[in-house]
Design a protein around this motif. Structure first.
Motif, PDB file in Angstrom:
ATOM      1  N   LYS A  64       0.845  -1.213   0.000  1.00 43.20           N
ATOM      2  CA  LYS A  64       0.000   0.000   0.000  1.00 43.20           C
ATOM      3  C   LYS A  64       0.869   1.248   0.000  1.00 43.20           C
TER       4      LYS A  64
ATOM      5  N   ILE B 249      -6.403  -6.095   2.773  1.00 45.66           N
ATOM      6  CA  ILE B 249      -6.236  -6.083   4.241  1.00 45.66           C
ATOM      7  C   ILE B 249      -6.897  -4.876   4.895  1.00 45.66           C
TER       8      ILE B 249
ATOM      9  N   ILE C  88      -5.869  -6.834  14.172  1.00 41.28           N
ATOM     10  CA  ILE C  88      -4.860  -5.790  14.370  1.00 41.28           C
ATOM     11  C   ILE C  88      -4.925  -5.451  15.854  1.00 41.28           C
TER      12      ILE C  88
ATOM     13  N   MET D 123       2.513  -7.807  12.082  1.00 36.67           N
ATOM     14  CA  MET D 123       2.969  -6.802  11.123  1.00 36.67           C
ATOM     15  C   MET D 123       4.477  -6.604  11.350  1.00 36.67           C
ATOM     16  N   SER D 124       5.064  -5.559  10.783  1.00 34.79           N
ATOM     17  CA  SER D 124       6.527  -5.406  10.873  1.00 34.79           C
ATOM     18  C   SER D 124       7.052  -5.503  12.305  1.00 34.79           C
TER      19      SER D 124
ATOM     20  N   ARG E 167       1.475  -9.910   7.757  1.00 35.06           N
ATOM     21  CA  ARG E 167       1.301  -8.782   6.831  1.00 35.06           C
ATOM     22  C   ARG E 167       2.382  -7.750   7.112  1.00 35.06           C
ATOM     23  N   VAL E 168       3.391  -7.736   6.267  1.00 38.43           N
ATOM     24  CA  VAL E 168       4.590  -6.947   6.564  1.00 38.43           C
ATOM     25  C   VAL E 168       4.810  -5.884   5.495  1.00 38.43           C
ATOM     26  N   GLY E 169       4.770  -4.615   5.900  1.00 35.31           N
ATOM     27  CA  GLY E 169       4.978  -3.514   4.971  1.00 35.31           C
ATOM     28  C   GLY E 169       6.325  -2.852   5.167  1.00 35.31           C
ATOM     29  N   THR E 170       6.435  -2.089   6.255  1.00 36.45           N
ATOM     30  CA  THR E 170       7.607  -1.250   6.499  1.00 36.45           C
ATOM     31  C   THR E 170       8.928  -2.036   6.446  1.00 36.45           C
TER      32      THR E 170
ATOM     33  N   ARG F  58       6.440   4.388   4.896  1.00 43.72           N
ATOM     34  CA  ARG F  58       5.511   4.934   3.904  1.00 43.72           C
ATOM     35  C   ARG F  58       5.559   6.460   3.958  1.00 43.72           C
TER      36      ARG F  58
HETATM   37  C1  LIG Z   1      -0.345  -1.252   6.756  1.00 42.92           C
HETATM   38  C2  LIG Z   1      -0.820  -2.535   7.329  1.00 42.92           C
HETATM   39  C3  LIG Z   1       0.078  -3.570   7.630  1.00 42.92           C
HETATM   40  C4  LIG Z   1       1.589  -3.444   7.492  1.00 42.92           C
HETATM   41  O1  LIG Z   1       2.097  -2.655   8.538  1.00 42.92           O
HETATM   42  P1  LIG Z   1       3.687  -2.472   8.743  1.00 42.92           P
HETATM   43  O2  LIG Z   1       3.785  -2.022  10.148  1.00 42.92           O
HETATM   44  O3  LIG Z   1       4.119  -1.438   7.761  1.00 42.92           O
HETATM   45  O4  LIG Z   1       4.327  -3.770   8.526  1.00 42.92           O
HETATM   46  C5  LIG Z   1      -0.448  -4.764   8.097  1.00 42.92           C
HETATM   47  N1  LIG Z   1      -1.775  -4.941   8.267  1.00 42.92           N
HETATM   48  C6  LIG Z   1      -2.671  -3.961   7.986  1.00 42.92           C
HETATM   49  C7  LIG Z   1      -4.122  -4.234   8.184  1.00 42.92           C
HETATM   50  C8  LIG Z   1      -2.223  -2.733   7.516  1.00 42.92           C
HETATM   51  O5  LIG Z   1      -3.120  -1.774   7.242  1.00 42.92           O
END
Ligand SMILES: *Cc1c(COP(=O)(O)O)cnc(C)c1O
Length: 222
Positions: A38, A83, A166, A196-197, A212-215, A221
């Motif tokens: 995202k 997500i 979450i 998450m991260s 679910r890993v973004g950062t 971001r």
């Molecule tokens: C953005 C998001 C993530 C990823 O979060 P990070 O801390 O960047 O890893 C995971 N789950 C959901 C629902 C998110 O909105």
């Protein structure tokens, strides 16, 4: 997670998942890493695709519709996960684009997804998002309402395969992950989307099947 290239970051996160899984006597193959792309443009996503990664997460239908159809022409075996919060009036677009929807949290949305499934002939896996910390500002089904929502999902024929959460920010996540895992066991649901991260390793030791890993993969971001 300091690796400088996208491929290095990917292998660092995969290694960390592997270590956490082995600690819990689980196989790393039981855990699907969802790279949360995202806000990141296609140029940031392509290196992960080139490194062989295939599971990606987006939180907004419109943004995903703008980015993914073109990427999917080149990388046909991508699995896309939604997500983020889903409005009922976007259910049809979501069902058409995504392979798994992690944010099903209310009866009106269950019904909209069932209609969209019928219309499009596509039946993505659905996870019920649980408001595990009972936070009023957060999406997710209240724990007390989960059995009724699961029953409705079954009645209308949605492919409900698991639960997602979450946990509250700034407190230890483990007890919330453990509660979600217990709820999934109670309802015989195999999929558990949590971590998450900041806490995916903890989530893996407690039974996560999807993190679910973004950062940690893409950097902060903007
Ligand atoms: C953005 C998001 C993530 C990823 O979060 P990070 O801390 O960047 O890893 C995971 N789950 C959901 C629902 C998110 O909105």
């Amino acid at each position: 997670m300091s690796g400088s290239s996208p491929a290095e970051r990917l292998s660092e996160v995969r290694d960390a998942i592997g270590k956490a899984a082995r600690l819990a006597k689980r196989s790393p193959e039981e855990v699907t890493l969802i790279a949360v792309s995202k806000t990141h443009p296609a140029e940031a996503i392509i290196p992960q695709l080139e490194a062989g990664h295939r599971h990606f997460g987006e939180n907004r239908v419109q943004e995903a519709e703008a980015k993914w159809p073109a990427l999917r022409e080149r990388y046909r075996d991508v699995t896309l996960h939604l997500i983020g919060r889903l409005q009922s009036n976007k259910a049809e677009e979501a069902v058409a684009l995504f392979d798994c929807i992690h944010s099903v949290d209310r009866a009106s949305l269950v019904n909209a997804l069932a209609r969209a499934t019928e219309k499009t002939g596509r039946s993505p896996d659905c996870l019920i998002q649980v408001n595990i910390g009972e936070e009023p500002q957060k999406g997710g089904c209240p724990v007390a309402e989960l059995p009724a929502l699961l029953e409705l999902g079954r009645d209308v024929g949605l492919a409900v395969t698991g639960l997602m959460c979450i946990p509250p920010a700034d407190v230890e996540a483990a007890p919330f992950f453990a509660l979600l895992a217990k709820l999934a066991r109670r309802h015989s649901l195999p999929a558990l989307s949590m971590g998450m991260s900041a806490d995916f390793e903890t989530a893996v030791t407690i039974g996560a099947t999807h993190v679910r890993v973004g950062t940690a993969l893409f950097g902060e971001r903007g």
